[in-house]
Design an enzyme around this catalytic site. Structure first.
Site, PDB file in Angstrom:
ATOM      1  N   ASP A 466       0.775  -1.240   0.000  1.00  0.00           N
ATOM      2  CA  ASP A 466       0.000   0.000   0.000  1.00  0.00           C
ATOM      3  C   ASP A 466       0.804   1.287   0.000  1.00  0.00           C
ATOM      4  O   ASP A 466       0.471   2.241   0.689  1.00  0.00           O
ATOM      5  CB  ASP A 466      -0.979  -0.003   1.190  1.00  0.00           C
ATOM      6  N   ASN A 503       1.130  -6.394  -1.408  1.00  0.00           N
ATOM      7  CA  ASN A 503      -0.316  -6.249  -1.266  1.00  0.00           C
ATOM      8  C   ASN A 503      -0.858  -5.062  -2.054  1.00  0.00           C
ATOM      9  O   ASN A 503      -0.319  -3.958  -1.952  1.00  0.00           O
ATOM     10  CB  ASN A 503      -0.620  -6.051   0.228  1.00  0.00           C
ATOM     11  N   GLU A 504      -1.906  -5.291  -2.823  1.00  0.00           N
ATOM     12  CA  GLU A 504      -2.721  -4.203  -3.393  1.00  0.00           C
ATOM     13  C   GLU A 504      -1.930  -3.215  -4.249  1.00  0.00           C
ATOM     14  O   GLU A 504      -2.089  -2.014  -4.116  1.00  0.00           O
ATOM     15  CB  GLU A 504      -3.477  -3.465  -2.267  1.00  0.00           C
ATOM     16  N   PHE A 505      -1.069  -3.746  -5.122  1.00  0.00           N
ATOM     17  CA  PHE A 505      -0.390  -2.835  -6.050  1.00  0.00           C
ATOM     18  C   PHE A 505      -1.185  -2.679  -7.343  1.00  0.00           C
ATOM     19  O   PHE A 505      -1.518  -1.589  -7.747  1.00  0.00           O
ATOM     20  CB  PHE A 505       1.021  -3.339  -6.387  1.00  0.00           C
ATOM     21  N   ASP A 586     -10.910  -8.056  -3.864  1.00  0.00           N
ATOM     22  CA  ASP A 586     -10.448  -7.458  -2.609  1.00  0.00           C
ATOM     23  C   ASP A 586     -11.514  -6.394  -2.389  1.00  0.00           C
ATOM     24  O   ASP A 586     -11.503  -5.349  -3.022  1.00  0.00           O
ATOM     25  CB  ASP A 586      -9.059  -6.873  -2.896  1.00  0.00           C
TER      26      ASP A 586
END
Ligand code: NAG
Ligand code: NAG
Ligand code: NAG
Ligand code: NAG
Length: 957
Positions: A466, A503-505, A586
């Site tokens: 993040d 995470n979450e790129f 997600d």
């Protein structure tokens, strides 16, 4: 919710437990730094306390009474009773600790051998983070990465040291250092939206646990210290060696990461040892592989082939017949067969090993499959796009689980007892997988050992999350050291399911970066690919054939993989076709008006995050908050809600309140709202009500995702956010900080039974469907009984027009609809506010377990209310509770009406969980409920403190 993500918790004693992987070390002399005496001194020299090793400054200051997590002041007796807790607003009040350097200094270290034929090494398994290591008053190194092993040759320093040497490690103030890096003109500056601070800013510059700087479920202590064990190693220059790290790779011949291996191919065992010391040329390697439970049962014994050696590494391999080893399976899919492997390295012609290293391994293949959907899959009814699922030993399976966050802000106090209790709660929820989320730490080997034994797959991530990260040569080199060490260290664990870069790129940070500055985006994307694909995938491929890699945890899969390409994985990104399905989901939606609207849920191949926050129980709040603060809107309770994050270091009541408001609205919308006169009872009921909403919402999503296993999306996994808590606060966790179960784990346990019956209610049209979903690997058959009663428990006439029982047949990892009706037009329910449907499933089928071919009976219970719980005409069920000492079970009985959300509570002082909870009871129905005791400090008296209540009691005083 975007950019937030998480970990887990258990209450512990302050004692640190560090279980290092054992190494045979020949005759090398090992001096454990944990056995030396240490002091910890602050930067100004006006605080000095005894230190432990491993440890962190906060823990040693706490042990010395300089800081207290207790309920009141240090002079109060209660300090001793309350042990290690995160009191009140310490998250803010203890920032002075992170604002300065802390130095760990040993007493002069005696007993070291100063002979000229001895070499001496300092070996640290982890230093957190910016450290200046001095030995005999000379700087030997300045490590700067929490996740690496660091080692230094101090032979000549020791030889010239006039007295017994002192070892000192000065740990820099991390916030101060990263602020200075950020202020320098030399570094890249991104738009604020892609380097958003939770609390402390600028974490992208440092390789330290990223949630140490705050997260939306945790505090920001930014601790420092020698957080992992360390030692002084002395070797005779006559040929002794010390093993630093060992990579064992077990794979099918011809296997390459990310591609399905040939399940009939022989196994290859590759062993690669990292060492210090001098290894003679033309060394030989041998291996002994035995059953981990019976050393007389030998799987293989002999020489390794193709031995290759360099100054610090020696590698060899052996091929083993395809059918010889027994396979390792995740729990519920077969046995957790493990083998001990001992690798010995000797000089040519000698039988005496110079270096011996042992590990425990499993023979299994685990594939993370995210390539294109094939024509054959399309022909079977699957929507085109990309795959996104796991395959164990060549079998697709449904992944059930949750996301693991760090169990504590201070790792040195995480004990194996705590982690074993946590894994009890993982197994009891019928999980087979956890995602080791990417901004805590790489887990120590001993936690993977627990997972290997219990058959819980660990989807593992590199620790990046993040924000955008730099790819300067220095940073990249540091990351390469980190990845290489951890990939090699953990590769042998059977439970290691995959590596993901972070995470979450691709679903979040890259799109934000593109929106914030389209002109620099190609450069930013290039940096991402350079670090997370080129650098990392090449390291994985060089060190492991067995483990698949994805550059981040939420994405649309890959289109091409080829190590010869400039970017060896070509990600799909948003190169998509409308109507096709790619990747995982997600998903967070804090608009609670649509929480139970399945048409608002995402359709994907796998749900790796979803959830909503709830309050912990009153018992857990009481561990951390003064009695006068026990109310929903006390400043302390509000400020411990970090959803939404403060966005900086100030106390941000406004952002914290937003989270409290979301929970309040959710309860008010769907549940009876507590309004009790006793303020503590009222607070407790409100906390419980937020948990009811959370559990119902997760149940609704899990049922939806699981049903997708039999629909064109072929949905093959759901991992809720988040398994555990790092402290006592409102978060997404299922388990509270000390391991106490919220309502959610009881509901997720039921919803993750193998064969379930679920109601899907379109409440706008009043359509009701009931589906049976199975994750067994063969078809199963059975019946679902459907019983409509009013809330007094009386049968509704003619079962409201619904069949009382429906037979079903459901395919392997599939779903089938058994009822489709309209409540208003097809059913005859005299008063929907006074009705509940009791759903009971019985099925016969086979566990996906090669060693257990018996027909097994599966059961599942569920219920459906045709109105929201706050509209239901609930009456007092007049619950009775008794305890039978000989069976050690509680009996709960409803005597006067239907008991909805029947809830057993255990008092503080005992840790564990009930066999069942949050269930429906009809009048006259007696239910026996046992309790798994994990830890009891009450001498058995806790049974007298167990209470029972239900939805009726939420509002009544
Ligand atoms: C230690 O010294 C610093 C700097 O002079 C000062 O701010 C702090 O209050 C002192 N702490 C104690 C415990 O004396
Ligand atoms: C604090 O630590 C940093 C990083 O290791 C170091 O550069 C600095 O000299 C230290 N300062 C003091 C006063 O110890
Ligand atoms: C296998 O190795 C483990 C340590 O990894 C050890 O505890 C166990 O006793 C070994 N098994 C046998 C049969 O020696
Ligand atoms: C996957 O599909 C894309 C089109 O969506 C295509 O460009 C690519 O070549 C395919 N990859 C493989 C390995 O077939």
């Amino acid at each position: 919710m975007g950019r937030i993500r998480p970990l887990l918790a258990a209450l512990g004693i302050c004692a640190s437990v560090a279980v290092a992987t054992t190494e045979h070390v020949g005759k090398a002399a090992i001096h454990d730094l944990g056995l030396q005496e240490w002091t910890v001194t602050n930067e100004y020299g006006n605080i000095t306390v005894p230190g432990k090793f491993p440890s962190q400054a906060h823990l040693d200051l706490h042990a010395a009474g300089v800081i207290s997590e207790s309920l009141t002041t240090q002079s109060d007796q209660r300090v001793k009773l309350t042990r290690c807790r995160y009191h009140g607003l310490n998250d803010f009040d203890l920032r002075w600790i992170a604002a300065q350097n802390w130095t760990y200094t040993s007493k002069p270290i005696s007993g070291l051998n100063k002979h000229a034929d001895t070499s001496t090494w300092l070996v640290f398994d982890g230093l957190d983070t910016y450290a200046t290591v001095k030995f005999c008053d000379h700087i030997v190194g300045t490590p700067d990465n929490q996740f690496r092993q660091w080692f230094y040759d101090v032979s000549s320093l020791l030889a010239s040291c006039k007295s017994d040497p002192v070892l000192s490690i000065n740990f820099g103030s991390v916030p101060r250092i990263i602020n200075a890096i950020n202020a320098s003109d030399d570094v890249q500056h991104w738009p604020a939206s892609v380097v958003y601070p939770f609390e402390y800013p600028n974490r992208q510059w440092v390789r330290k646990e990223q949630n140490d700087f705050g997260w939306d479920w945790g505090p920001a202590f930014s601790p420092v210290g020698p957080w992992q064990p360390g030692r002084i190693v002395q070797l005779s220059k006559g040929g002794e060696l010390y093993s630093l790290n060992t990579a064992i790779d077990v794979f099918r011949k011809g296997q390459f990461n990310n591609f399905a291996p040939d399940q009939t191919a022989p196994w290859v065992v590759n062993a690669s040892l990292d060492f210090v010391g001098t290894l003679p040329k033309h060394a030989s390697m041998s291996v002994l592989i035995t059953d981990a439970k019976d050393s007389r049962s030998v799987l293989y014994s002999g020489k390794l082939e193709g031995v290759a050696q360099s100054d610090m590494t020696v590698t060899g391999s052996v091929t083993i017949d395809a059918e010889k080893p027994k396979l390792w399976w995740p729990r519920d899919m077969g046995d957790q067969q493990l083998y001990n492997i001992t690798v010995s390295v000797s000089s040519p012609g000698s039988e005496t090993p110079l270096l011996v290293s042992s590990r425990r391994v499993g023979f299994r293949t685990i594939l993370f499959s995210s390539g294109n959907i094939t024509d054959a899959q399309i022909a079977s009814g699957i929507t085109p796009g990309n795959n996104w699922h796991f395959e164990i030993n060549g079998h697709e399976f449904y992944a059930k689980g949750a996301n693991l966050i760090p169990p504590d802000a201070f790792w040195p106090r995480v004990t194996s007892d705590r982690m074993n209790r946590l894994f009890d709660s993982v197994e009891a929820q019928n999980f087979n997988m956890l995602r080791v989320w990417s901004s805590g730490t790489y887990l120590p080997d001993w936690i993977y050992d627990i997972a290997d034994e219990r058959g819980v797959l660990l989807w593992s991530e590199f620790q990046f999350s993040d924000t955008l990260y730099p790819d300067s040569p220095d940073f990249k080199e540091n990351v390469a050291g980190e990845i290489t060490y951890n990939v090699r260290r953990l590769n042998h664990h059977a439970s290691l399911a995959c590596w993901m870069g972070g995470n979450e790129f691709e679903n979040l940070m890259l799109p934000i970066a593109q929106g914030a500055d389209p002109e620099t985006y190609p450069y930013v994307l290039g940096q991402y690919e350079d670090l997370f694909i080129k650098t990392m995938f090449n390291i994985i491929a060089a060190n492991s054939h067995s483990i698949s890699y994805s550059p981040c945890s939420a994405n649309n899969g890959w289109m091409e993989i080829d190590l010869d390409l400039p970017v060896p994985i070509v990600e799909r990104y948003y190169n998509t076709t409308s109507g096709h399905i790619y990747g995982d989901t997600d998903f967070y939606n804090y608009d609670t008006s649509v929480s139970f609207d399945t048409s608002a849920y995402p359709v994907g191949r796998f749900a790796n995050e979803f959830g909503f926050i709830s309050m912990p129980s009153i018992q857990t709040w009481q561990q951390a908050v003064d009695p006068e603060d026990l109310s929903f809107n006390s400043t302390t309770v509000i400020l411990r809600n970090h959803h939404y994050p403060a966005g900086g270091l100030t106390r941000n009541i406004h952002n914290s309140t937003l989270g409290q408001v979301e929970m309040t609205l959710a309860v008010e919308r769907y549940y009876p709202t507590p309004d009790k006169t006793d303020p503590v009872a009222n607070f407790s009921s409100w906390c419980h009500a937020t948990q009811l909403f959370q559990a119902d919402m997760y149940k609704s999503e899990i049922q939806f995702y699981r049903r997708g296993s039999g629909l064109p999306e072929r949905q093959l996994g759901s991992l809720y956010w988040q398994l555990n808590d790092i402290w006592q606060a409102p978060t997404w966790a299922g388990l509270e900080y000390d391991g106490r179960w919220k309502v959610l784990p009881y509901v997720s346990r039921r919803t993750y039974e193998h064969v379930i019956a679920s109601a899907f209610w379109n409440y706008t049209a009043n359509d009701l469907e009931i589906w049976v979903t199975s994750d067994l690997w063969e078809p199963a058959s059975g019946q679902v009984s459907l019983t409509w009663v009013d809330l007094k428990g009386e049968p509704i006439e003619n079962n409201a027009g619904m069949p009382k029982s429906v037979d079903f047949h459901v395919g392997a990892i599939n779903t089938t609809q058994i009822i489709s009706t309209n409540i208003s037009s097809d059913l005859k329910i005299p008063d929907p506010q006074d009705a509940v449907l009791i759903i009971q499933l019985t099925a016969k089928g086979k566990l996906p377990n090669a060693s257990n071919r018996k027909i097994t009976t599966f059961t599942h219970h569920n219920h459906f209310l045709p109105v929201w719980p706050n509209q239901a005409k609930v009456t007092d069920p007049k619950l009775k509770l008794s305890y039978n000492k000989s069976t050690e079970k509680f009996t709960v009985e409803a005597t006067a009406g239907v008991s909805l959300y029947t809830w057993l509570t255990h008092p503080a002082g005992v840790l564990g969980f009930f066999d069942d909870n949050a269930f429906v009871l009809r009048p006259g129905e007696k239910k026996e409920v046992g309790f798994t005791v994990q830890e009891d400090t009450t001498g058995g008296k806790w049974v007298e403190g167990v209470t029972v209540d239900s939805l009726w009691d939420l509002t009544t005083t």
